[in-house]
Scaffold this active site. Sequence first.
Site, PDB file in Angstrom:
ATOM      1  N   ARG A   1     -14.742   0.454  -8.018  1.00  9.85           N
ATOM      2  CA  ARG A   1     -13.288   0.788  -8.740  1.00  9.85           C
ATOM      3  C   ARG A   1     -12.867  -0.130  -9.627  1.00  9.85           C
ATOM      4  NH1 ARG A   1     -12.846   3.821  -3.920  1.00  9.85           N
ATOM      5  NH2 ARG A   1     -12.045   1.835  -2.993  1.00  9.85           N
TER       6      ARG A   1
ATOM      7  N   GLU B   1     -15.030  -5.456   9.641  1.00 10.99           N
ATOM      8  CA  GLU B   1     -14.524  -5.358  11.042  1.00 10.99           C
ATOM      9  C   GLU B   1     -15.731  -5.287  11.789  1.00 10.99           C
ATOM     10  OE1 GLU B   1     -11.595  -2.363  11.412  1.00 10.99           O
ATOM     11  OE2 GLU B   1     -11.261  -2.650  13.401  1.00 10.99           O
TER      12      GLU B   1
HETATM   13  P1  AMP Z   1     -10.643  -6.365   1.344  1.00 10.71           P
HETATM   14  O1  AMP Z   1     -12.035  -6.970   1.102  1.00 10.71           O
HETATM   15  O2  AMP Z   1     -10.486  -5.975   2.809  1.00 10.71           O
HETATM   16  O3  AMP Z   1      -9.835  -6.891   0.434  1.00 10.71           O
HETATM   17  O4  AMP Z   1     -11.128  -4.613   0.686  1.00 10.71           O
HETATM   18  C1  AMP Z   1     -10.926  -4.420  -0.660  1.00 10.71           C
HETATM   19  C2  AMP Z   1     -11.730  -3.473  -1.082  1.00 10.71           C
HETATM   20  O5  AMP Z   1     -11.923  -2.285  -0.127  1.00 10.71           O
HETATM   21  C3  AMP Z   1     -11.441  -2.548  -2.239  1.00 10.71           C
HETATM   22  O6  AMP Z   1     -12.516  -2.860  -3.299  1.00 10.71           O
HETATM   23  C4  AMP Z   1     -10.923  -1.519  -1.967  1.00 10.71           C
HETATM   24  O7  AMP Z   1     -11.496  -0.697  -3.182  1.00 10.71           O
HETATM   25  C5  AMP Z   1     -11.478  -1.073  -0.588  1.00 10.71           C
HETATM   26  N1  AMP Z   1     -10.322  -0.714   0.331  1.00 10.71           N
HETATM   27  C6  AMP Z   1      -9.945  -1.447   1.287  1.00 10.71           C
HETATM   28  N2  AMP Z   1      -8.944  -0.778   1.752  1.00 10.71           N
HETATM   29  C7  AMP Z   1      -8.546   0.420   1.346  1.00 10.71           C
HETATM   30  C8  AMP Z   1      -7.625   1.511   1.332  1.00 10.71           C
HETATM   31  N3  AMP Z   1      -6.784   1.372   2.578  1.00 10.71           N
HETATM   32  N4  AMP Z   1      -7.657   2.298   0.407  1.00 10.71           N
HETATM   33  C9  AMP Z   1      -8.136   2.464  -0.632  1.00 10.71           C
HETATM   34  N5  AMP Z   1      -9.343   1.317  -0.813  1.00 10.71           N
HETATM   35  C10 AMP Z   1      -9.490   0.392  -0.067  1.00 10.71           C
END
Ligand code: AMP
Length: 174
Positions: A62, A99
């Site tokens: 995205r 996780e």
């Molecule tokens: P992180 O590495 O944990 O910061 O996760 C970020 C990536 O995971 C981003 O590219 C988001 O598109 C996706 N993502 C993580 N959690 C969500 C959520 N609750 N809703 C939508 N996309 C998420």
Amino acid sequence: MTPTDLLENAIRTIPDFPEPGIQFRDITPILGDAKLFELAIDQIISPYSTGDVDQVVGIDARGFIFGAAAALRLQAGFTPIRKKGKLPFKTYEASYDLEYGSNTIAIHTDAIQEGSKVLLVDDLLATGGTAAAALSLLKRLNADILESVFLIELDALKGRARLGAVPVRTLISY
Ligand code: AMP
């Protein structure tokens, strides 16, 4: 309503997707509305004028949508950071823990000239693992990282604490 309110109202929350316990923040209603999509891009690029940014870097997948539109508006180049195994030329890779298991992302070794002014864009900052790995790739290429910007931040996960000294800007927080 403020631009932030308009964007926040359009985000759709889907409980238990893609797995139980996750509140998925669905940004497709923003993309599907020309005015809201433009508003989101306006907000992402708001601190900058043409010439301030050399490359917008978007994270798979995205981040490509918002990043590419922002790059066009800033008359900057666009560089994708992709999931491992998708980029055809020589790459640098960075891994981060999920996780369960881990993820690896990659960038072309020649994507960014040393010292280029770079803006990192993604849709959402959760734990910050993805963005921290992306920043490590940009540092490896000796980019001048101006900022990382996200449409959405999930405050409770404290992702911004993992992004070190690079400024973090988010439009909407949950
Ligand atoms: P992180 O590495 O944990 O910061 O996760 C970020 C990536 O995971 C981003 O590219 C988001 O598109 C996706 N993502 C993580 N959690 C969500 C959520 N609750 N809703 C939508 N996309 C998420």
